[in-house]
Design an enzyme around this catalytic site. Structure first.
Site, short mmCIF file in Angstrom:
data_model
loop_
_atom_site.label_atom_id
_atom_site.label_comp_id
_atom_site.label_asym_id
_atom_site.label_seq_id
_atom_site.Cartn_x
_atom_site.Cartn_y
_atom_site.Cartn_z
N HIS A 263 0.58 -1.28 0.00
CA HIS A 263 0.16 0.03 -0.02
C HIS A 263 0.89 1.09 -0.03
O HIS A 263 1.23 1.78 -1.11
CB HIS A 263 -0.90 -0.05 1.14
CG HIS A 263 -2.01 0.88 1.30
ND1 HIS A 263 -2.33 1.78 0.31
CD2 HIS A 263 -3.03 1.31 2.24
CE1 HIS A 263 -3.42 2.73 0.59
NE2 HIS A 263 -3.62 2.21 1.79
N HIS A 302 -0.91 -0.24 -12.03
CA HIS A 302 -1.88 0.03 -10.93
C HIS A 302 -3.32 -0.71 -10.93
O HIS A 302 -3.58 -1.17 -11.99
CB HIS A 302 -2.27 1.69 -11.08
CG HIS A 302 -2.82 2.16 -9.91
ND1 HIS A 302 -4.18 2.06 -9.49
CD2 HIS A 302 -2.27 2.74 -8.76
CE1 HIS A 302 -4.46 2.71 -8.46
NE2 HIS A 302 -3.51 3.14 -7.75
N ASP A 358 4.05 6.71 -7.38
CA ASP A 358 5.15 6.24 -6.48
C ASP A 358 6.41 6.38 -7.24
O ASP A 358 7.68 6.16 -6.87
CB ASP A 358 5.34 4.81 -5.93
CG ASP A 358 3.98 4.82 -4.75
OD1 ASP A 358 4.07 6.01 -4.03
OD2 ASP A 358 3.39 3.90 -4.74
N1 ACO Z 1 6.55 -4.67 -13.29
C1 ACO Z 1 6.49 -5.96 -14.31
N2 ACO Z 1 5.07 -6.62 -14.49
C2 ACO Z 1 3.98 -6.22 -14.09
C3 ACO Z 1 4.16 -5.24 -12.93
C4 ACO Z 1 5.25 -4.26 -12.70
N3 ACO Z 1 5.35 -3.26 -11.97
N4 ACO Z 1 2.95 -4.96 -12.64
C5 ACO Z 1 2.10 -5.88 -13.11
N5 ACO Z 1 2.64 -6.60 -14.14
C6 ACO Z 1 2.42 -7.67 -14.97
C7 ACO Z 1 2.10 -8.97 -14.20
O1 ACO Z 1 3.47 -9.61 -14.00
C8 ACO Z 1 1.09 -9.36 -15.02
O2 ACO Z 1 1.52 -10.13 -15.94
P1 ACO Z 1 0.94 -11.29 -16.78
O3 ACO Z 1 -0.17 -11.06 -17.15
O4 ACO Z 1 1.90 -11.85 -17.75
O5 ACO Z 1 0.95 -12.40 -15.44
C9 ACO Z 1 0.19 -8.17 -15.38
O6 ACO Z 1 1.19 -7.33 -15.50
C10 ACO Z 1 -0.91 -7.81 -14.52
O7 ACO Z 1 -0.27 -7.63 -13.24
P2 ACO Z 1 -1.32 -7.84 -11.90
O8 ACO Z 1 -0.24 -8.09 -10.58
O9 ACO Z 1 -2.39 -8.84 -12.15
O10 ACO Z 1 -1.86 -6.39 -11.84
P3 ACO Z 1 -2.73 -5.92 -10.48
O11 ACO Z 1 -3.67 -4.91 -10.83
O12 ACO Z 1 -3.14 -6.84 -9.55
O13 ACO Z 1 -1.40 -5.29 -9.74
C11 ACO Z 1 0.12 -3.49 -8.85
C12 ACO Z 1 -1.40 -3.67 -9.58
C13 ACO Z 1 0.03 -4.11 -7.50
C14 ACO Z 1 0.17 -2.05 -8.50
C15 ACO Z 1 1.03 -4.30 -9.70
O14 ACO Z 1 1.20 -3.37 -11.13
C16 ACO Z 1 2.61 -3.77 -9.15
O15 ACO Z 1 2.97 -4.68 -8.22
N6 ACO Z 1 3.24 -2.80 -9.36
C17 ACO Z 1 4.67 -2.45 -8.82
C18 ACO Z 1 4.39 -1.83 -7.37
C19 ACO Z 1 3.77 -0.60 -7.01
O16 ACO Z 1 4.46 0.36 -8.06
N7 ACO Z 1 2.65 -0.20 -6.55
C20 ACO Z 1 2.28 1.23 -6.29
C21 ACO Z 1 0.96 1.25 -6.64
S1 ACO Z 1 0.26 2.85 -6.49
C22 ACO Z 1 -0.13 3.26 -4.77
O17 ACO Z 1 -0.30 1.97 -4.24
C23 ACO Z 1 0.00 4.41 -4.33
#
Ligand code: ACO
Length: 423
Positions: A263, A302, A358
């Protein structure tokens, strides 16, 4: 628009009203299954609306974020954090007198009870500042017992003023305790963000003077982080409030939720990632690693925003101002190059992964001389404006009840106790 959904289970069909694109989960109880009345199973509440809220609107596909209908871009450019806090709380922008009164009410509450210092002092020197902040906020209910009169709107508002006023003070004390520095008391001559910087960084000089560009950058960051509808910490605040709790106890729970790396902790992770990459020539190798599933590109992607995060666009502008004052951080070059390659790469574009809030905030915080463990604290201070507005909305919502989700029991059927020497 009201509509209806006919749901057939076995021989029976029930017509369920559809309002605002939702059915009432309680209406599902009209349908009987062998396991009891029908319910929904929704881990993480991904597709469940738990409140009706008029505070913040997000359209993730269109990259829209609005507080009370006002676009975040306009507020970040023209407003101040305290004015935004008023807007979130009261639903309208204040007129001049209302704003002056609001600022006065909050700023006059910046001092904390001296015992709060001792609470923070009781922590080990290396304790995480979020733990100190959580303890200090939770303790406030004991200093201001009127907060427990949650049915009294005047008492609630007085304690909202107190919490908004004291958050920067407690955050700064938590920070300085970790450094072994004496605490700096609030200064009535300074505005909210400037006073916060002074309480954090003032050393021996009789008067701390912050560069106005840094003050404005912090103010913009505060505005961007003020609210984000029903996220994890806001949901925690509302759940704790639903048991009839005061604003301090409820927001203390919000701080705990925000502390989680999924988060509020992502900007810290971005900084760690940039440091690990270390130099521009290693960026392509890192991107290949991400594509091969070895790492995540932190600060990208996101759950809600699938085209762009409007906050990220605004933060990029603040980056220039901060670096104009503080000089260029070499990590910024790496960040810019990562973004350039990723936005042009099929892996990221096909998954709709774009820069989130972020990605650049950690780089700015570091340039402002904050250690990484303070980043989530810098999120908690402004998010308090959202939490208190959501708390107040929750308290006035006659539809709300104590939060008590259902479970699907997967444990043993009834069995008899066996004495220990017979097991
Ligand atoms: N880097 C590489 N691949 C990614 C990333 C990333 N940052 N984010 C998502 N993906 C990929 C996943 O591996 C998945 O690939 P696949 O379909 O081949 O399996 C696809 O994109 C979908 O990803 P999910 O994890 O299902 O997306 P979700 O909506 O659940 O997750 C999240 C969102 C948690 C923000 C994710 O994008 C992530 O982990 N980002 C990095 C952490 C981050 O920056 N968090 C801050 C968010 S902003 C905030 O909270 C204030």
């Amino acid at each position: 628009m009201a509509d209806s959904l006919d749901l057939t289970y076995g021989d029976a069909t029930q017509s369920l009203a559809v309002t605002d694109g939702t059915i009432r989960a309680a209406d599902l109880k009209k349908i009987q299954t062998p396991d009891g009345p029908l319910a929904t199973y929704d881990p993480g509440l991904l597709n469940t609306a738990s409140v009706r809220s008029a505070i913040t609107y997000i359209d993730g596909d269109a990259g829209i974020l609005e507080y009370r209908g006002y676009p975040i871009e306009q507020l970040a450019e023209k407003s101040t954090f305290l004015e935004v806090a008023y807007l979130l709380m009261h639903g309208e922008l204040p007129n001049k007198t209302e704003l002056e009164n609001w600022n006065y009410q909050i700023n006059r509450h910046r001092l904390v009870h001296e015992n709060v210092k001792q609470i923070i002092q009781a922590f080990r020197y290396d304790a995480h500042p979020m733990a100190k902040l959580m303890a200090a906020v939770a303790s406030m209910m004991t200093f201001y017992p009127s907060a427990r009169r949650v049915e009294d709107p005047d008492a609630r508002m007085r304690n909202v003023h107190r919490l908004l006023g004291k958050m920067p003070t407690m955050a700064a004390f938590a920070f300085r305790h970790g450094l072994g520095r004496h605490y700096i008391y609030p200064n009535d001559e300074l505005g909210y963000a400037e006073n916060f910087l002074a309480m954090l960084f003032q050393a021996q000089q009789p008067k701390y003077v912050a560069d106005p560009r840094l003050v404005r950058a912090l103010e913009v960051l505060f505005i961007l982080h003020a609210d984000h509808e029903q996220n994890c910490s806001t949901n925690a605040v509302r759940a704790v409030a639903s048991a009839g709790n005061d604003v301090y106890t409820s927001c203390g729970a919000g701080i705990g939720a925000l502390f989680g790396p999924l988060h509020g902790g992502a900007n810290e992770a971005v900084l760690k990632m940039l440091r690990e990459i270390g130099s521009l020539d290693r960026v392509p190798e890192f991107i290949e690693g991400v594509k091969n599933g070895k790492a995540r590109l932190m600060g990208f992607g996101h759950r809600v925003y699938k085209n762009y995060d409007p906050r990220a666009t605004i933060i990029k502008k603040a980056v220039d101002d901060v670096f104009a004052v503080r000089g260029m951080n070499p990590l910024l070059h790496i960040a810019v190059e990562l973004e350039r390659i990723a936005l042009d790469n099929e892996y990221f574009t096909s998954r709709r992964l774009y820069t989130n809030v972020d990605f650049y905030s950690g780089v700015i915080y570091e340039a402002l001389r904050f250690p990484p463990e303070m980043f989530t604290v810098l999120f908690a201070v402004p998010r308090t404006a959202g939490w208190v507005a959501q708390y107040e909305e929750h308290m006035g919502d006659t539809e709300q009840k104590i939060t008590r989700p259902k479970q699907i029991y997967t444990g043993y059927a009834k069995r008899d106790y066996v004495p220990v020497d017979e097991r």
